[in-house]
Motif scaffolding. Structure first.
Motif, mmCIF file in Angstrom:
data_model
loop_
_atom_site.group_PDB
_atom_site.id
_atom_site.type_symbol
_atom_site.label_atom_id
_atom_site.label_comp_id
_atom_site.label_asym_id
_atom_site.label_seq_id
_atom_site.Cartn_x
_atom_site.Cartn_y
_atom_site.Cartn_z
ATOM 1 N N SER A 41 45.188 32.047 -42.425
ATOM 2 C CA SER A 41 44.643 31.468 -41.188
ATOM 3 C C SER A 41 45.586 31.694 -40.011
ATOM 4 C CB SER A 41 44.378 29.972 -41.368
ATOM 5 O OG SER A 41 43.420 29.772 -42.383
ATOM 6 N N GLN A 84 36.730 28.208 -40.554
ATOM 7 C CA GLN A 84 36.182 27.670 -41.799
ATOM 8 C C GLN A 84 35.221 26.515 -41.518
ATOM 9 O OE1 GLN A 84 39.991 27.494 -43.988
ATOM 10 N NE2 GLN A 84 38.684 27.535 -45.786
ATOM 11 N N ASP A 158 37.334 33.439 -41.388
ATOM 12 C CA ASP A 158 38.278 32.709 -42.241
ATOM 13 C C ASP A 158 37.529 32.170 -43.463
ATOM 14 O OD1 ASP A 158 40.450 31.392 -43.257
ATOM 15 O OD2 ASP A 158 40.945 30.348 -41.396
HETATM 16 MG MG MG Z 1 43.483 29.050 -44.341
#
Ligand code: MG
Ligand code: ADP
Length: 329
Positions: A41, A84, A158
């Motif tokens: 990330s 996400q 992500d």
């Molecule tokens: Mg991550």
């Protein structure tokens, strides 16, 4: 073309990203696979211009992407990141969520493009619902539609597969293929599970503790992983000491502590093979994985399409090939 050059980012004493370099061509899909905490990330935030690297830079077609400390509004219009958690507006419809991304465009084009995106992202049936009334997969596709609305050159995702069931994962896969084919977008996604990455990506990278330890076509990483970690991140694997290959009549190498990477499909049940005992059977649908023990120290996992194998059964095992991959570390 997106290029990252020697990107580094630390948080006090945590080296989240360490001298990561790569290039991503238009219309290509790259996947970076790494365990939780490996820096995925953080790397995406650097690539999207949402975090400042300590050193190194990100360029799109040669032009440097400024970090948040250099610009008023962080981020770059040609590089979009789908997080996400999808960050949709909760009180307006799926269609309006997508439309909002095109608010600066003229009305006719806007309507045309929203229709196009709804079709591309398979959202026709749910376009008039609010996010709370659609599935996780549909929310995610809405976030993707919004991210690609004004045709960025690069789409970053992500963990796009992590919360989805198999049918939804297949939809995302097809959507990414359509996107690179029809709009020539470059896609880069990060994941902790290589299953989807192996079949989708043109290039697969392995991230470990912030370092890119291998970057190659998926088949090369799978067959010739750089390290034991790269091998394990890309699927089931037997990592064994070379000396145990004498079991199969292969001559011992000079360094008998050298490690060999043996995928389950490189072993097969064979009545004429070496005798062992079945320790476990894992039914996988198209095949079963079975663990066979040969001695106190040696046991292998292998594949079979037979469904009559039972625990404690005596079986014979042989290698399907003798050209085996030796790990460097
Ligand atoms: Mg991550
Ligand atoms: P991944 O996405 O692969 O799980 P992250 O990029 O989120 O990994 O994190 C990489 C490492 O950096 C982890 O050790 C994490 O705890 C640390 N980290 C990430 N963001 C921050 C932050 N804002 N402050 C301090 N440490 C962070």
């Amino acid at each position: 073309m997106l290029s990252a050059t020697k990107l580094t980012k630390s948080f006090s004493d945590v080296h989240a990203v360490r001298t990561v370099s790569f290039t991503l061509e238009p219309g290509h899909i790259m996947a970076l696979v790494g365990a939780s905490g490996s820096g995925k990330s953080t790397l995406l935030n650097l690539l999207a211009g949402l975090a400042d690297p300590d050193t190194g830079d990100v360029r799109l077609n040669g032009e440097r992407i400024p970090g948040p400390s250099d610009v008023l509004v962080p981020g770059h219009p040609d590089i979009r990141l789908v997080h996400q958690e999808y960050q949709l507006m909760p009180n307006v419809t799926i269609r309006e969520n997508i439309d909002y991304a095109l608010r600066f465009f003229e009305k006719n084009y806007r309507e045309f493009r929203v229709n196009e995106l709804i079709k591309l992202c398979r959202l026709t049936d749910v376009q008039d619902r609010i996010p709370r009334h659609v599935s996780g997969g549909e929310k995610q596709r809405t976030a993707i539609a919004r991210a690609i609305a004004d045709k960025p050159a690069v789409l970053l995702l992500d963990e796009p597969f992590s919360h989805l069931d198999l049918p939804n994962r297949l939809i995302i896969r097809d959507l990414l293929f359509d996107l690179v084919r029809h709009e020539n977008t470059s896609c880069l996604f990060v994941t902790h599970d290589a299953t989807d990455a192996l079949s989708i990506a043109d290039t697969l990278g392995i991230l470990r503790s912030g370092k890119l330890i291998q970057l190659a076509p998926p088949v090369d990483v799978y067959r010739r992983p750089a390290t034991a970690y790269a091998a394990r991140m890309t699927g089931v694997v037997n990592i064994i000491k070379a000396k145990h290959l004498s079991l199969f009549g292969l001559t011992e190498p000079e360094n008998s502590d050298e490690l060999i990477c043996l995928r389950p499909e490189q072993l097969k049940l064979d009545e004429a093979g070496v005798k062992g005992t079945v320790q476990a059977v894992y039914f996988k649908g198209s095949h079963s994985e079975i663990d066979v023990t040969f001695s106190r120290y040696v046991s292998f996992r292998l594949l079979t399409t037979r469904d009559d194998v039972r625990i404690n059964q005596q079986v014979g095992v042989s290698l399907t090939e003798t050209a085996l991959w030796r790990l460097k570390s």
